[in-house]
Scaffold this active site. Structure first.
Site, mmCIF file in Angstrom:
data_model
loop_
_atom_site.group_PDB
_atom_site.id
_atom_site.type_symbol
_atom_site.label_atom_id
_atom_site.label_comp_id
_atom_site.label_asym_id
_atom_site.label_seq_id
_atom_site.Cartn_x
_atom_site.Cartn_y
_atom_site.Cartn_z
ATOM 1 C CG HIS A 126 -1.109 -7.399 5.408
ATOM 2 N ND1 HIS A 126 -1.161 -6.095 4.990
ATOM 3 C CD2 HIS A 126 -0.823 -8.135 4.301
ATOM 4 C CE1 HIS A 126 -0.928 -6.031 3.686
ATOM 5 N NE2 HIS A 126 -0.727 -7.262 3.242
ATOM 6 C CB CYS A 134 6.970 -19.583 18.946
ATOM 7 S SG CYS A 134 8.614 -20.348 19.029
HETATM 8 P P1 OAD Z 1 -2.606 3.300 3.150
HETATM 9 O O1 OAD Z 1 -2.151 4.110 4.314
HETATM 10 O O2 OAD Z 1 -1.657 3.095 2.041
HETATM 11 O O3 OAD Z 1 -3.922 3.940 2.514
HETATM 12 C C1 OAD Z 1 -5.006 4.322 3.302
HETATM 13 C C2 OAD Z 1 -5.997 5.075 2.423
HETATM 14 O O4 OAD Z 1 -7.147 5.363 3.204
HETATM 15 C C3 OAD Z 1 -5.471 6.410 1.889
HETATM 16 O O5 OAD Z 1 -5.542 6.400 0.472
HETATM 17 C C4 OAD Z 1 -6.425 7.464 2.482
HETATM 18 O O6 OAD Z 1 -6.793 8.461 1.562
HETATM 19 C C5 OAD Z 1 -7.636 6.640 2.841
HETATM 20 N N1 OAD Z 1 -8.392 7.144 4.001
HETATM 21 C C6 OAD Z 1 -7.926 7.636 5.173
HETATM 22 N N2 OAD Z 1 -8.925 7.932 6.012
HETATM 23 C C7 OAD Z 1 -10.082 7.646 5.351
HETATM 24 C C8 OAD Z 1 -11.465 7.749 5.672
HETATM 25 N N3 OAD Z 1 -11.882 8.203 6.867
HETATM 26 N N4 OAD Z 1 -12.374 7.368 4.733
HETATM 27 C C9 OAD Z 1 -11.966 6.913 3.514
HETATM 28 N N5 OAD Z 1 -10.672 6.785 3.170
HETATM 29 C C10 OAD Z 1 -9.743 7.145 4.059
HETATM 30 O O7 OAD Z 1 -3.124 1.924 3.771
HETATM 31 P P2 OAD Z 1 -3.320 0.503 3.076
HETATM 32 O O8 OAD Z 1 -3.808 0.658 1.683
HETATM 33 O O9 OAD Z 1 -4.123 -0.303 4.007
HETATM 34 O O10 OAD Z 1 1.340 -3.495 4.934
HETATM 35 O O11 OAD Z 1 -1.840 -0.039 3.065
HETATM 36 C C11 OAD Z 1 -1.597 -1.323 2.615
HETATM 37 C C12 OAD Z 1 -0.440 -1.958 3.336
HETATM 38 O O12 OAD Z 1 0.719 -1.140 3.236
HETATM 39 C C13 OAD Z 1 -0.627 -2.121 4.824
HETATM 40 O O13 OAD Z 1 -1.363 -3.257 5.168
HETATM 41 C C14 OAD Z 1 0.778 -2.217 5.323
HETATM 42 C C15 OAD Z 1 1.338 -1.067 4.542
HETATM 43 O O14 OAD Z 1 2.707 -0.992 4.396
HETATM 44 C C16 OAD Z 1 2.130 -4.173 5.776
HETATM 45 O O15 OAD Z 1 2.428 -3.737 6.872
HETATM 46 C C17 OAD Z 1 2.609 -5.499 5.258
#
Ligand code: OAD
Length: 255
Positions: A126, A134
């Site tokens: 991402h 730019c």
């Molecule tokens: P999410 O916020 O959807 O998920 C994060 C996950 O990490 C959750 O399921 C939590 O339970 C888990 N979590 C939090 N703290 C933790 C810890 N200490 N140990 C283990 N697990 C933990 O984030 P992503 O899956 O990264 O995209 O989201 C994917 C994409 O959606 C992002 O890259 C972003 C977002 O919209 C864009 O901005 C294009």
């Protein structure tokens, strides 16, 4: 136990791939997107689309600065989970880190183990929120001076060539760079061990990469505090904190 089994699979594997999401940076103080207190509870996802950026770059940038302040405020550093992966890389146990995160913490962790011997490929799927790009000439530069200008009211910030700067990240409604996603898919298919770490696995490409990896020959592990839609396709699920599981895994690999 499970960790011994996973470590044995990793020792035997030709290709081990780690796929990470916001949960790996949560212990560093970077908020996640979904779940309790996730940034999408405080901000409207719909304001951060590529369409909005094109229609209203000044308004987009004003909101983007707020989002960045909420996500990346103050000092934050790699935690024990980033460090364990970096160490697995220098030990020759990790072929690639594919990350959805834009915080740059995997690169910081690799720098801090300060070894030229790491052969781990880092793919920031991402992009990287510390940089801007730019939209006309394609120049990529460090974001800080541009964020400062924007915060002073220079909206939208522009490049010397006159083009508008965009955060060097993939926005909603924007395609991931083709070469990057193809490489990520190839690595997932090729993997003998695929670990999905700290991701809700609900958006693309997160939802499909672990499924692409899954095969009778591949060990798919999931490390996440909450359950995910991919858990049933995984061989091992740890519903635990990344900073607990990954350092322990690294210790078992070392033993
Ligand atoms: P999410 O916020 O959807 O998920 C994060 C996950 O990490 C959750 O399921 C939590 O339970 C888990 N979590 C939090 N703290 C933790 C810890 N200490 N140990 C283990 N697990 C933990 O984030 P992503 O899956 O990264 O995209 O989201 C994917 C994409 O959606 C992002 O890259 C972003 C977002 O919209 C864009 O901005 C294009």
């Amino acid at each position: 136990d499970d960790l011994e089994r996973l470590a044995a699979d990793i020792r035997r594997a030709d290709t081990v791939v780690a796929f990470t999401g916001a949960g790996i940076s949560a212990p560093s103080g970077v908020p996640t997107f979904r779940g309790d207190d996730g940034v999408w509870e405080h901000f409207d996802e719909g304001q951060f689309t590529y369409g909005r950026f094109q229609r209203d770059p000044a308004g987009f940038w004003a909101d983007r600065l707020e989002l960045q302040r909420a996500m990346f405020d103050g000092e934050f550093e790699p935690n024990a989970a980033h460090e364990a992966l970096a160490a697995m890389g220098t030990d020759g146990h990790l072929e690639a880190i594919l990350t959805q995160n834009t915080d740059g913490l995997h690169a910081d962790a690799a720098d801090s183990v300060a070894s030229d011997s790491s052969e781990t490929t880092l793919l920031e799927l991402h992009g990287n929120a510390r940089r801007v790009r730019c939209t006309d000439c394609g120049r990529r530069i460090d974001g800080d001076p541009v964020f400062e200008r924007a915060a002073d009211g220079d909206l939208p910030p522009t490049c010397d060539c006159g083009g508008v700067y965009k955060p060097d990240v993939v926005l909603f409604g924007e395609q991931l760079p083709g070469a990057v996603i193809q490489r990520a898919r190839a690595l997932a298919r090729e993997s003998d061990v695929f670990l999905a770490i700290g991701s809700s696995l609900v958006v693309e490409p997160a939802a499909s990469l672990p499924r692409l990896a899954a095969s009778p020959e591949t060990t798919v592990g999931i490390i996440n505090l909450e359950s995910t839609p991919v858990d049933s396709a995984a061989d091992i699920v740890y519903r635990e904190d990344v900073t607990t599981v990954l350092p322990r895994l690294r210790d078992v690999l070392e033993a």
